[in-house]
Design a protein around this motif. Structure first.
Motif, PDB file in Angstrom:
ATOM      1  N   ASN A 156      21.556  -2.340  14.773  1.00  0.00           N
ATOM      2  CA  ASN A 156      22.001  -3.854  14.726  1.00  0.00           C
ATOM      3  C   ASN A 156      21.163  -4.737  14.293  1.00  0.00           C
ATOM      4  O   ASN A 156      21.637  -6.102  14.019  1.00  0.00           O
ATOM      5  CB  ASN A 156      22.047  -4.177  16.457  1.00  0.00           C
ATOM      6  CG  ASN A 156      23.378  -3.470  16.932  1.00  0.00           C
ATOM      7  OD1 ASN A 156      24.368  -3.179  16.325  1.00  0.00           O
ATOM      8  ND2 ASN A 156      23.460  -3.172  18.512  1.00  0.00           N
ATOM      9  N   ARG A 159      23.162  -5.377  10.718  1.00  0.00           N
ATOM     10  CA  ARG A 159      24.401  -5.100  11.065  1.00  0.00           C
ATOM     11  C   ARG A 159      25.051  -5.227   9.662  1.00  0.00           C
ATOM     12  O   ARG A 159      26.197  -4.777   9.131  1.00  0.00           O
ATOM     13  CB  ARG A 159      24.832  -6.083  12.145  1.00  0.00           C
ATOM     14  CG  ARG A 159      26.397  -5.998  12.575  1.00  0.00           C
ATOM     15  CD  ARG A 159      26.820  -7.000  13.260  1.00  0.00           C
ATOM     16  NE  ARG A 159      25.678  -7.028  14.535  1.00  0.00           N
ATOM     17  CZ  ARG A 159      26.087  -6.322  15.665  1.00  0.00           C
ATOM     18  NH1 ARG A 159      27.098  -5.538  15.605  1.00  0.00           N
ATOM     19  NH2 ARG A 159      25.360  -6.162  16.919  1.00  0.00           N
ATOM     20  N   ASN A 163      27.785  -2.953   7.681  1.00  0.00           N
ATOM     21  CA  ASN A 163      29.092  -3.360   7.422  1.00  0.00           C
ATOM     22  C   ASN A 163      29.235  -3.191   5.717  1.00  0.00           C
ATOM     23  O   ASN A 163      30.473  -2.712   5.476  1.00  0.00           O
ATOM     24  CB  ASN A 163      29.446  -4.817   7.900  1.00  0.00           C
ATOM     25  CG  ASN A 163      29.212  -4.982   9.222  1.00  0.00           C
ATOM     26  OD1 ASN A 163      29.678  -4.150  10.123  1.00  0.00           O
ATOM     27  ND2 ASN A 163      28.980  -6.173   9.684  1.00  0.00           N
ATOM     28  N   VAL A 170      35.190  -7.110   8.613  1.00  0.00           N
ATOM     29  CA  VAL A 170      34.640  -7.778   9.511  1.00  0.00           C
ATOM     30  C   VAL A 170      35.479  -9.041   9.908  1.00  0.00           C
ATOM     31  O   VAL A 170      35.585  -9.760  11.039  1.00  0.00           O
ATOM     32  CB  VAL A 170      33.230  -8.307   9.383  1.00  0.00           C
ATOM     33  CG1 VAL A 170      32.322  -6.976   9.486  1.00  0.00           C
ATOM     34  CG2 VAL A 170      33.074  -9.078   7.922  1.00  0.00           C
ATOM     35  N   LYS A 175      33.260  -5.146  15.020  1.00  0.00           N
ATOM     36  CA  LYS A 175      31.730  -5.331  15.282  1.00  0.00           C
ATOM     37  C   LYS A 175      31.284  -3.924  15.791  1.00  0.00           C
ATOM     38  O   LYS A 175      31.563  -3.326  16.623  1.00  0.00           O
ATOM     39  CB  LYS A 175      31.525  -6.304  16.434  1.00  0.00           C
ATOM     40  CG  LYS A 175      30.071  -6.618  16.592  1.00  0.00           C
ATOM     41  CD  LYS A 175      30.037  -7.994  17.812  1.00  0.00           C
ATOM     42  CE  LYS A 175      28.537  -8.138  17.859  1.00  0.00           C
ATOM     43  NZ  LYS A 175      28.121  -9.544  18.740  1.00  0.00           N
TER      44      LYS A 175
END
Length: 234
Positions: A156, A159, A163, A170, A175
């Motif tokens: 995280n 992130r 992605n 997104v 998420k």
């Protein structure tokens, strides 16, 4: 596998063999996961299985960087890992963190050998209420297949890069909830023994009122052992 064996012996496994997890095993694990309860049966989840060695290497680099960030927080007394749970012995917490860091270091050093990563994504997840049952089902189903793993939130910290690498849409609201490393463990399964007993962390009808029974030892044990008797209290 009997359900209580899975519940009592499913624990975080960070030392994994590089042997591939067959596709039919992966399918059974995820087929169990999508049966998990979720609010309104909206099924706002998506699972990305990663077994491409180049991608695993990329995520390994991020994992090592993320762990360095988290343990720097721990060293300076910040973050959730720095504080022991309510009623826990601070010295025991330090020892627990030492052991966890040791096994985590092994995972970080051998990340390229992990045969399977599973990224879990959700939309509007209400703090995890709809996705964590599915993640726990993944771990239980994996245990039934002899597959171990660990859920981590370390990525995280990166992130946006995750992605990008996975092509996550997104803009649709997806998420990342967690990443799991999965594989056949090098160690052995066993009942977690370092848990505070039920009667120390449970009450009945009012906070800190006696739960009503003492549970000094795990109530499930391997077939060659006899589970302890319960003693009513309060």
């Amino acid at each position: 596998m009997e359900i209580h064996e899975a519940l009592y012996t499913t624990r975080m496994m960070r030392r994994l063999r590089p042997d591939p997890v067959p596709l039919d095993v992966q399918a059974r694990i995820l087929d169990a996961a999508v049966r998990a309860p979720n609010g309104g049966n909206t099924q706002r989840w998506h699972f990305v299985a990663v077994d491409d060695p180049e991608l695993i290497h990329e995520f390994g680099e991020l994992f090592r960087q993320g762990r360095a960030l988290e343990y720097e927080k721990f060293r300076t007394g910040q973050g959730p890992m720095a504080v022991p749970g309510p009623g826990a012995d601070p010295a025991a917490h330090v020892e627990t963190m030492r052991r966890i860091k040791g096994s985590g270091d092994y995972l970080a050093d051998h990340f390229d050998e992990v045969p399977l990563l599973l990224f879990v994504f959700a939309i509007d997840d209400l703090g995890g209420a709809n996705i964590y049952p599915a993640i726990w089902s993944v771990l239980l189903a994996a245990r039934a297949e002899g597959v171990g793993g660990v859920m981590t939130m370390v990525l995280n910290n990166f992130r946006d890069r995750v992605n990008e690498l996975l092509g996550v849409p997104v803009v649709e609201g997806w998420k990342m909830s967690a990443m799991l490393t999965l594989g056949y463990p090098r160690g052995r399964w066993g009942v977690a023994a370092n848990r505070r007993p039920v009667h120390e962390v449970s009450s009945r009808n009012h906070w800190d009122a006696p739960f009503g029974v003492e549970v000094p030892q795990p109530l499930w044990s391997p077939r060659d052992q006899t589970p302890p008797a319960l003693a009513a209290v309060g």
